[in-house]
Design an enzyme around this catalytic site. Structure first.
Site, PDB file in Angstrom:
ATOM      1  N   CYS A 143       0.802  -1.097  -0.211  1.00 51.00           N
ATOM      2  CA  CYS A 143       0.017  -0.327   0.059  1.00 51.00           C
ATOM      3  C   CYS A 143       0.873   1.167   0.113  1.00 51.00           C
ATOM      4  O   CYS A 143       1.082   1.604   0.648  1.00 51.00           O
ATOM      5  CB  CYS A 143      -0.757   0.113   1.159  1.00 51.00           C
ATOM      6  SG  CYS A 143      -1.441   1.583   1.414  1.00 51.00           S
ATOM      7  N   CYS A 146      -0.492   4.397   2.150  1.00 52.71           N
ATOM      8  CA  CYS A 146      -0.238   4.102   3.365  1.00 52.71           C
ATOM      9  C   CYS A 146       1.200   3.927   3.804  1.00 52.71           C
ATOM     10  O   CYS A 146       1.413   4.791   4.952  1.00 52.71           O
ATOM     11  CB  CYS A 146      -0.778   2.683   4.212  1.00 52.71           C
ATOM     12  SG  CYS A 146      -2.107   1.692   2.915  1.00 52.71           S
ATOM     13  N   ASP A 147       2.208   3.544   3.317  1.00 49.97           N
ATOM     14  CA  ASP A 147       3.552   3.472   3.786  1.00 49.97           C
ATOM     15  C   ASP A 147       4.713   4.495   2.696  1.00 49.97           C
ATOM     16  O   ASP A 147       5.751   4.570   3.396  1.00 49.97           O
ATOM     17  CB  ASP A 147       3.922   1.842   3.605  1.00 49.97           C
ATOM     18  CG  ASP A 147       2.781   0.979   4.578  1.00 49.97           C
ATOM     19  OD1 ASP A 147       2.413   1.911   5.132  1.00 49.97           O
ATOM     20  OD2 ASP A 147       2.567   0.085   4.409  1.00 49.97           O
TER      21      ASP A 147
END
Ligand code: NDP
Length: 326
Positions: A143, A146-147
């Site tokens: 992701c 997300c990261d």
């Protein structure tokens, strides 16, 4: 204390298919229950800019769009439940359709319904190596949204050659100093326009005809340090020094909770009848990515969610009509 309740229609999943089915069934007065699942809002909550959903000329952020869909479904009376179904009973002992469909939730609550609309979507696939598993959360991710932020000014890699891989690579150039796109062939599957954006971005360097042999590094000593790569044409093994690796190699449909009660294809996608969302069990309908291995777009998911709602409504009407005649 665990509760058991019965409903006319239950929708499983909270992506565009689920919320659209909820909007339509709620407006039809069926008082639907929507069980959100592990990832409320579905895959769009881990994506960034959605440019191709009609009605948003400037584009819209996935995490902005999904709460709006939920709000719209709730406006017409959908009851949205934050829980996950862990097991289902859709058939009786003889393998035929159960009198009512039974859903067992993580919380212990049990729901039954006359008609079920499955919109459980699909989940990111992984390469399946031990080293990948070990380093998940320590440099290895599926992701970028997300990261990505954690890889400011670092050299990282994206694995895959589809739209998702190219989109992630482009997004990651906002943070990383360099993004290698590692693909097992020498031609991308991604849309031409995405490929052009990629070519125009100097931070992205494709690594063609290459597969991951191993993820290198130790979760207790700084995480991912590099990738061992194999060139599939020459057999040559090399090491690429990167501190982040984003796996973007497609998705697997979320159908485990149905066991073998519903017909699936060899990849696990639910099979629906032609021009319909009907599964092999009367009263059970499937919409969105869980039954779509071809288009897999937010708008097609929403479209099939609408179809499922209309088919479910018609099914319930016929069932009520039959009951009244008996
Ligand atoms: P795809 O199935 O389209 O692509 C998967 C990619 O991963 C392919 O390039 C494939 O290689 C590669 N791959 C698969 N398995 C492996 C493996 N074991 N090892 C190495 N490489 C592997 O999935 P996506 O998630 O990219 O896209 C899914 C759908 O969502 C598509 O319909 C896409 O158009 C859509 N989408 C649209 C976006 C947008 O419009 N902005 C953004 C993201 C997705 P190969 O090509 O050799 O098969």
């Amino acid at each position: 204390m665990a509760n058991e309740s019965h409903h006319k229609v239950i929708i499983l999943g909270s992506g565009p298919a689920g919320y659209t089915a909820a909007i339509y069934t709620a407006r039809a007065g069926l008082e639907p229950i929507l069980i959100q699942g592990m990832q409320p809002g579905g895959q769009l909550t881990i994506t960034t800019e959605v440019d191709n959903f009609p009605g948003f000329p400037e584009g819209v952020q996935g995490p902005e769009l999904m709460p709006k869909m939920q709000e719209q479904a709730e406006r017409f009376g959908t009851k949205v439940i934050f829980d996950s179904v862990m097991n289902t009973e859709l058939t009786d002992e003889s393998g035929g359709r159960a009198e009512k469909f039974k859903l067992f939730c993580d919380s212990g609550d049990v729901y039954t319904c006359d008609s079920l609309i499955i919109c459980t979507g699909a989940s990111a696939r992984w390469l399946g190596m031990d080293s990948e598993e070990k380093l998940k959360g320590f440099g290895v991710s599926a992701c970028a949204t997300c990261d990505g932020f954690f890889f400011k000014d670092q050299e990282i890699a994206v694995i895959g050659g589809g739209d998702a891989a190219v989109e992630e690579a482009l997004f990651l150039t906002n943070f990383a100093s360099k993004v290698y796109l590692i693909h097992r062939r020498d031609e991308l599957r991604a849309e031409k326009i995405m490929q052009e954006h990629m070519k125009a971005n100097e931070k992205i360097e494709p690594v063609w005809d290459s597969v991951i042999e191993d993820f290198l590094g130790d979760p207790n000593a700084g995480g991912l340090k590099g990738l061992s790569l194999k060139n599939v044409k020459t057999g040559e093994i090399s090491t690429l020094d990167v501190t982040g690796a984003f796996v973007a190699i497609g998705h697997t449909p979320n159908t485990e909770i149905f066991g073998n009660q519903l017909q699936t294809d060899e990849s696990g996608y639910l099979i629906t009848k032609a021009d319909s969302t009907a599964t092999n069990l009367e009263g059970v309908f499937a919409a969105g990515d869980v039954q779509d291995r071809i288009y897999r777009q937010a708008i097609t998911a929403a479209g099939t969610g609408c179809m499922a709602a209309l088919e479910s409504e018609r099914y319930l009407q016929l069932k009520e009509g039959e009951a009244a005649r008996i």
